[in-house]
Design an enzyme around this catalytic site. Structure first.
Site, PDB file in Angstrom:
ATOM      1  N   GLY A   1      12.956  41.230 -62.673  1.00 46.44           N
ATOM      2  CA  GLY A   1      14.008  42.133 -63.468  1.00 46.44           C
ATOM      3  C   GLY A   1      14.536  42.550 -62.457  1.00 46.44           C
ATOM      4  O   GLY A   1      15.841  43.774 -62.703  1.00 46.44           O
TER       5      GLY A   1
ATOM      6  N   LYS B   1      17.255  25.365 -59.347  1.00 38.71           N
ATOM      7  CA  LYS B   1      16.702  24.740 -59.529  1.00 38.71           C
ATOM      8  C   LYS B   1      15.518  24.421 -60.916  1.00 38.71           C
ATOM      9  O   LYS B   1      15.446  23.276 -60.869  1.00 38.71           O
ATOM     10  CB  LYS B   1      14.628  25.119 -58.436  1.00 38.71           C
ATOM     11  CG  LYS B   1      15.635  25.697 -57.373  1.00 38.71           C
ATOM     12  CD  LYS B   1      14.385  25.367 -56.098  1.00 38.71           C
ATOM     13  CE  LYS B   1      13.296  27.834 -56.509  1.00 38.71           C
ATOM     14  NZ  LYS B   1      14.366  28.905 -56.423  1.00 38.71           N
TER      15      LYS B   1
ATOM     16  N   GLN C   1      11.187  28.548 -54.877  1.00 41.60           N
ATOM     17  CA  GLN C   1      11.951  30.104 -53.650  1.00 41.60           C
ATOM     18  C   GLN C   1      12.575  29.419 -52.541  1.00 41.60           C
ATOM     19  O   GLN C   1      13.588  28.761 -53.804  1.00 41.60           O
ATOM     20  CB  GLN C   1      10.699  30.567 -52.589  1.00 41.60           C
ATOM     21  CG  GLN C   1      10.215  31.319 -53.081  1.00 41.60           C
ATOM     22  CD  GLN C   1       8.518  31.496 -53.994  1.00 41.60           C
ATOM     23  OE1 GLN C   1       8.682  29.986 -53.997  1.00 41.60           O
ATOM     24  NE2 GLN C   1       8.275  31.259 -55.500  1.00 41.60           N
TER      25      GLN C   1
ATOM     26  N   GLY D   1      10.621  31.998 -60.615  1.00 43.11           N
ATOM     27  CA  GLY D   1      10.941  32.050 -61.850  1.00 43.11           C
ATOM     28  C   GLY D   1      12.140  31.496 -62.925  1.00 43.11           C
ATOM     29  O   GLY D   1      13.100  30.784 -61.428  1.00 43.11           O
ATOM     30  N   HIS D   2      11.595  29.721 -62.978  1.00 43.24           N
ATOM     31  CA  HIS D   2      13.056  28.832 -62.850  1.00 43.24           C
ATOM     32  C   HIS D   2      13.436  28.637 -65.073  1.00 43.24           C
ATOM     33  O   HIS D   2      12.641  29.234 -65.062  1.00 43.24           O
ATOM     34  CB  HIS D   2      12.258  27.647 -63.067  1.00 43.24           C
ATOM     35  CG  HIS D   2      11.806  27.686 -61.776  1.00 43.24           C
ATOM     36  ND1 HIS D   2      11.859  26.430 -60.936  1.00 43.24           N
ATOM     37  CD2 HIS D   2      11.767  28.886 -60.066  1.00 43.24           C
ATOM     38  CE1 HIS D   2      10.953  26.537 -59.468  1.00 43.24           C
ATOM     39  NE2 HIS D   2      11.231  28.362 -59.451  1.00 43.24           N
TER      40      HIS D   2
ATOM     41  N   ASP E   1      16.236  31.104 -56.564  1.00 46.38           N
ATOM     42  CA  ASP E   1      16.954  31.247 -57.264  1.00 46.38           C
ATOM     43  C   ASP E   1      18.416  30.782 -57.533  1.00 46.38           C
ATOM     44  O   ASP E   1      19.408  30.784 -57.833  1.00 46.38           O
ATOM     45  CB  ASP E   1      17.302  32.976 -57.363  1.00 46.38           C
ATOM     46  CG  ASP E   1      16.138  33.620 -57.894  1.00 46.38           C
ATOM     47  OD1 ASP E   1      15.213  32.940 -58.793  1.00 46.38           O
ATOM     48  OD2 ASP E   1      16.769  34.921 -57.398  1.00 46.38           O
TER      49      ASP E   1
HETATM   50  P1  GDP Z   1      15.920  28.891 -59.453  1.00 43.69           P
HETATM   51  O1  GDP Z   1      14.614  30.192 -59.553  1.00 43.69           O
HETATM   52  O2  GDP Z   1      15.996  28.886 -58.832  1.00 43.69           O
HETATM   53  O3  GDP Z   1      14.946  27.559 -60.725  1.00 43.69           O
HETATM   54  O4  GDP Z   1      17.362  29.691 -60.556  1.00 43.69           O
HETATM   55  P2  GDP Z   1      16.723  30.915 -61.592  1.00 43.69           P
HETATM   56  O5  GDP Z   1      16.633  30.172 -62.848  1.00 43.69           O
HETATM   57  O6  GDP Z   1      16.063  32.436 -60.535  1.00 43.69           O
HETATM   58  O7  GDP Z   1      18.645  31.528 -61.467  1.00 43.69           O
HETATM   59  C1  GDP Z   1      19.555  30.218 -61.690  1.00 43.69           C
HETATM   60  C2  GDP Z   1      20.443  30.393 -63.224  1.00 43.69           C
HETATM   61  O8  GDP Z   1      21.577  30.446 -62.764  1.00 43.69           O
HETATM   62  C3  GDP Z   1      19.490  30.827 -64.533  1.00 43.69           C
HETATM   63  O9  GDP Z   1      19.593  31.764 -65.024  1.00 43.69           O
HETATM   64  C4  GDP Z   1      20.339  29.552 -64.599  1.00 43.69           C
HETATM   65  O10 GDP Z   1      20.098  29.382 -65.912  1.00 43.69           O
HETATM   66  C5  GDP Z   1      21.782  29.910 -63.811  1.00 43.69           C
HETATM   67  N1  GDP Z   1      22.334  28.707 -63.512  1.00 43.69           N
HETATM   68  C6  GDP Z   1      22.353  27.522 -62.984  1.00 43.69           C
HETATM   69  N2  GDP Z   1      22.392  26.313 -62.657  1.00 43.69           N
HETATM   70  C7  GDP Z   1      24.165  27.293 -63.447  1.00 43.69           C
HETATM   71  C8  GDP Z   1      25.454  26.993 -62.914  1.00 43.69           C
HETATM   72  O11 GDP Z   1      25.638  26.172 -62.253  1.00 43.69           O
HETATM   73  N3  GDP Z   1      25.932  28.403 -63.333  1.00 43.69           N
HETATM   74  C9  GDP Z   1      26.036  29.217 -64.190  1.00 43.69           C
HETATM   75  N4  GDP Z   1      26.963  29.903 -64.623  1.00 43.69           N
HETATM   76  N5  GDP Z   1      24.904  29.531 -64.623  1.00 43.69           N
HETATM   77  C10 GDP Z   1      24.067  28.619 -63.893  1.00 43.69           C
HETATM   78  P1  IMO Z   2      12.536  31.074 -57.440  1.00 50.86           P
HETATM   79  O1  IMO Z   2      11.205  29.923 -57.468  1.00 50.86           O
HETATM   80  C1  IMO Z   2      13.352  34.232 -55.449  1.00 50.86           C
HETATM   81  C2  IMO Z   2      10.334  36.707 -53.007  1.00 50.86           C
HETATM   82  C3  IMO Z   2       9.980  38.126 -53.382  1.00 50.86           C
HETATM   83  C4  IMO Z   2      10.407  38.922 -51.425  1.00 50.86           C
HETATM   84  C5  IMO Z   2       9.699  37.712 -51.064  1.00 50.86           C
HETATM   85  C6  IMO Z   2       8.077  37.401 -51.097  1.00 50.86           C
HETATM   86  O2  IMO Z   2      12.882  31.363 -58.713  1.00 50.86           O
HETATM   87  O3  IMO Z   2      13.293  30.844 -56.944  1.00 50.86           O
HETATM   88  P2  IMO Z   2       6.084  36.749 -53.158  1.00 50.86           P
HETATM   89  O4  IMO Z   2       5.870  37.619 -54.017  1.00 50.86           O
HETATM   90  O5  IMO Z   2       5.806  35.357 -52.793  1.00 50.86           O
HETATM   91  O6  IMO Z   2       4.953  37.159 -51.521  1.00 50.86           O
HETATM   92  O7  IMO Z   2       7.663  37.981 -52.570  1.00 50.86           O
HETATM   93  O8  IMO Z   2      10.091  36.216 -51.687  1.00 50.86           O
HETATM   94  N1  IMO Z   2      10.816  35.235 -54.227  1.00 50.86           N
HETATM   95  C7  IMO Z   2      11.561  34.814 -54.180  1.00 50.86           C
HETATM   96  N2  IMO Z   2      13.476  35.215 -54.507  1.00 50.86           N
HETATM   97  N3  IMO Z   2      12.818  33.431 -55.644  1.00 50.86           N
HETATM   98  C8  IMO Z   2      11.660  34.243 -56.209  1.00 50.86           C
HETATM   99  O9  IMO Z   2      11.094  32.338 -56.735  1.00 50.86           O
HETATM  100  C9  IMO Z   2      10.866  34.008 -55.469  1.00 50.86           C
HETATM  101  N4  IMO Z   2       9.707  34.133 -54.513  1.00 50.86           N
HETATM  102  C10 IMO Z   2       9.941  35.273 -54.576  1.00 50.86           C
HETATM  103  O10 IMO Z   2      11.808  39.026 -54.077  1.00 50.86           O
HETATM  104  O11 IMO Z   2      11.497  39.033 -51.291  1.00 50.86           O
HETATM  105 MG    MG Z   3      14.376  32.152 -60.044  1.00 48.46          MG
END
Ligand code: GDP
Ligand code: IMO
Ligand code: MG
Length: 428
Positions: free
Chosen positions: A303, A16, A225, A40-41, A13
């Protein structure tokens, strides 16, 4: 540079999705190489927000080829739900812009069931998985009983493998865990229907990715991840079941290391983690809650509230080492704007010594005490910065420290979720 990696440098998170979207602008091919729909991207384009789980983030452009590599574990139900979701928001997914490796392992309904049952059995020692069947599917892959996409393409082979698996899994589910048996007929009918919908997407993707690189096309490998969720280098057993580090690309996309030019580690300006497991710089106070609310730190896939803490340079240094990162992209520096003081962990005190690497043993890690350095904060105006010069001086000092400590340059600074809120500092 024609082939490069985008991967998470912390516990996932990190942003990426956003950085893949930004860097994909001049790429031709975007490849997922590990994980599954546990990811979840989030990508924001203009005033629209998209959430992707299984399909590479390059799908939001209409001129990129997106690849689900052999290292991914693919739940066909989730795949077609995601395709429908994308269609609903005006993004067409066709065999022209998405291809799936014939070597990809399939997540089956019994994997999801076993994920849930095993977590329950672990009780207080649960991992906090996403419940998507990721671990059980990778277990079957290694145990050599998995069902691959190529099996699904051959009806007879699929039926035979499914029969063996359902029989064995039902024994485990009912006799070991006292659960309810699954119906072979239902799964068979469901998956044979997927087979026909999937057929046109299925290719030997390793060949296609290789040919693209050789032809001078730009290929972006999109990690899921993060480093500390890596099965080998993460906080085992509180990890996911795949190799999230750069080495995972070679295996999960079928590409040799000599073809990859650079690897960008995405690092959030603070640290978050979702699920169980150690987290040395976790904040249990109002500041932690403030970061969570300000950064909307709630999981895209489940969530769940994300645990929040200060930036940990020991983690970033480890990540730079194990993935050979050529640079970092630092995200969400705007989220912690407004704090008077900001802290950063610059080492762990372990048995009287300060270490700068991440220990393997969780027992050792539990005895580590983070050593902090404090920085003066910066204000919210940072979200309007569009050049490096416009970044407030205090934030620059913070960024400089990351570079110094990790020995790795920062190529990109992200000051908001949108594409235009991105500052290009140097080459990746
Ligand atoms: P990922 O799993 O690495 O793709 O990241 P997620 O999408 O799960 O979580 C990153 C969150 O931060 C998302 O809601 C993005 O829209 C948001 N985001 C990414 N870069 C920035 C930033 O530089 N500033 C802010 N405020 N939000 C960002
Ligand atoms: P993105 O790509 C954050 C975590 C789960 C749990 C552990 C194992 O959005 O960054 P799993 O279902 O993979 O066997 O769970 O890994 N986890 C993540 N945490 N971002 C993710 O993906 C994750 N994918 C799995 O919360 O701790
Ligand atoms: Mg994510």
């Amino acid at each position: 540079m024609s082939a490069f990696i985008v991967l998470g440098a912390q516990w996932g998170d990190e942003g990426k999705g956003k950085m893949t979207d930004y860097l994909a602008e001049d790429a031709n091919v975007v490849v997922r190489f590990q994980g599954g729909n546990n990811a979840g991207h989030t990508v924001e384009v203009g005033d629209k927000q998209y959430k992707l789980h299984l399909i590479p983030s390059g799908i939001l452009y209409n001129d990129k080829l997106n690849v689900i590599g052999n290292g991914v574990v693919l739940d066909p139900k989730a795949l077609f739900e995601e395709i429908d979701y994308l269609k609903g928001v005006g993004v067409n997914v066709t065999p022209e812009n998405l291809i799936i490796s014939d070597r990809t392992q399939l997540i089956m309904p019994y994997h999801r069931v076993l994920d849930g049952i095993k977590e329950k059995c672990r009780g207080k020692k649960d991992i906090g998985t996403t419940g998507k069947g990721i671990g059980p599917c990778y277990t079957d892959k290694m145990e050599r009983s998995g069902v691959r996409v190529s099996d699904l393409m051959h009806k007879e082979v699929f039926i035979e493998k499914l029969k063996e698996n359902v029989e064995m899994k039902n024994d485990i589910i009912t006799k070991v865990f006292n659960g309810e048996a699954l119906s072979f007929d239902d799964i068979c009918a469901e998956y044979l229907a997927y087979a026909e919908k999937m057929r046109a997407f299925v290719k030997d993707t390793s060949v296609i990715v290789y040919d693209n690189i050789k032809a001078g096309k730009k290929v972006l490998f999109e990690g899921a991840q993060g480093t500390l969720l890596d099965i080998d280098y993460g906080t085992y057993p509180y990890v996911t079941s795949s190799n999230t580090i750069a080495g995972g690309v070679c295996i999960g996309a079928g590409i040799g290391p000599t073809l990859i030019n650079s690897a960008v580690g995405i690092a959030k300006a603070y640290t978050t983690r979702v699920g169980k497991g150690p987290f040395p710089t976790e904040l249990f106070d109002e500041t932690g809650d403030w970061i969570r609310e300000n950064g909307h730190e709630y999981g895209v896939t489940t969530g769940r509230a994300r645990r929040c803490g200060w930036l940990d340079l020991v983690i970033l240094k480890t990540s730079a080492r194990v993935s050979g990162l050529t640079s970092f992209a630092v995200t969400k520096i705007d989220t912690i704007a407004g704090l008077e003081k900001v802290k950063m962990c610059v080492g762990y005190k372990l048995d009287g010594k300060v270490i700068d690497y991440f220990p393997a043993s969780l027992e050792d890690l539990a005895r580590c005490e983070p050593v902090y350095e404090e920085f003066d904060g910066w204000d919210k105006g940072i979200e309007n910065a569009r050049t490096y010069n416009e970044i407030p001086e205090n934030a620059k000092k913070y960024l400089k420290k990351i570079e110094e400590f990790t020995g790795t340059k920062i190529s990109i600074v992200s000051v908001g979720p949108r594409r235009d809120q991105t500052i290009n500092v140097t080459d990746i």
